[in-house]
Design an enzyme around this catalytic site. Sequence first.
Site, PDB file in Angstrom:
ATOM      1  N   SER A  51       0.800  -1.220   0.000  1.00  0.00           N
ATOM      2  CA  SER A  51       0.000   0.000   0.000  1.00  0.00           C
ATOM      3  C   SER A  51       0.832   1.269   0.000  1.00  0.00           C
ATOM      4  CB  SER A  51      -0.938   0.013   1.214  1.00  0.00           C
ATOM      5  OG  SER A  51      -0.170  -0.059   2.393  1.00  0.00           O
ATOM      6  N   HIS A  90       1.431   3.941   6.847  1.00  0.00           N
ATOM      7  CA  HIS A  90       0.828   4.852   5.873  1.00  0.00           C
ATOM      8  C   HIS A  90       1.280   6.275   6.130  1.00  0.00           C
ATOM      9  CE1 HIS A  90      -2.760   2.034   4.708  1.00  0.00           C
ATOM     10  NE2 HIS A  90      -1.646   1.730   4.091  1.00  0.00           N
ATOM     11  N   ASP A 115      -7.612   6.052   4.992  1.00  0.00           N
ATOM     12  CA  ASP A 115      -7.731   4.900   5.887  1.00  0.00           C
ATOM     13  C   ASP A 115      -9.008   4.873   6.709  1.00  0.00           C
ATOM     14  OD1 ASP A 115      -4.193   4.621   6.757  1.00  0.00           O
ATOM     15  OD2 ASP A 115      -5.327   4.160   4.944  1.00  0.00           O
TER      16      ASP A 115
END
Lengths: 173, 186
Positions: A51, A90, A115
């Site tokens: 990701s 992230h 998210d």
Amino acid sequence: MLPQLSGANLRQSLTQALNFCLVLTTTFMFWKGLSVVTNSPSPIVVVLSGSMEPAFQRGDILFLWNREARVKVGDIVVYNVKGRDIPIVHRVVRNHVSSKKQLLLTKGDNNAMDDLDLYAHRQYYLDREQEVIGSVKAYVPWIGYVTILLSENLWAKYMLLAGMGFLAVLQRD
Amino acid sequence: MPNPKNKVNLSSLPDLKNATDDEIVQILATKGYTQIFNLIDVRLMLGFVSVIVAAAAAGYDYYVGFEKAKPFTAIGVSLYFVLNVAFTAWIMYVEKGTFYQGSKDGKKISIISTTKKYSPLYNLNVTETTTSKSSQAAKSFTDFFDSNGYIVRLPLENWIDGLILSVVQDDSSAKAKGSKDVRKRE
């Protein structure tokens, strides 16, 4: 004479057991020491998903630092969603900050959406103090793939530990 | 008589040294020496206390979580580090390669063995700890290992006997190899 020799033998076995234990405890203490210094419960993490491509690939090893009271938008942080054990790596895309706390919204570079869906039920922001376990300060590419293989294959993990223990016992230094 | 379990790898210096050390311990046991374990016991104590400290820190951290356990984890890590430094210092500066300490008839001897890389010599240093008399000698491992890797006790035993004799005797009634004769005659 016989009790004498068994005293020596007992100590020899104890010495070998000690050498084996010291391998384990020293490794563990290094990890815990690093944890305390960086203030992060898990100062070294492995990237598990794609990701964050192209910045990070699956198998990269990340080094975290958790002593910054406030992180900046654009920093890459690692967090655990409340109640889940898997760390997510992230980027911070939005934040709300006050003197009391900092709330963050994160998104993976390679994801289409932020998210929000990953957070707990009715949770709209991450708390920097509660959920973030550190921001990424350095990384080593690719080497962490071994841990992914080990964690996805239980058999391999036990073989590695057994091998290490076996070697430590064989060397009688 | 040779037990396949006792076969030693002749190319491995640590194996040769350890096997010879073990053989000397057994020789001295048959000769009526009582082994003194103080050196080893302190080392074991230091080591196991540090293991217990590590285990305690690990257990506490596991049960209450990282945040709550943090101060104790920090203490545990520092304590572990200190104990390990002490452990290493004990081995390097106090033990210094001593693999046997024993006493008989009021005489206490301490034996150090060392080897150097790529050299076939086994260096022995026998010291009588009350008088601080010491005797140093070296022999090649070939003098007491046969070509199949089994240790031969007799030459080793004779050598060790000579070395011990040279440090425990005060009135020399037996000749010690190469020592100056300072005999007290009645």
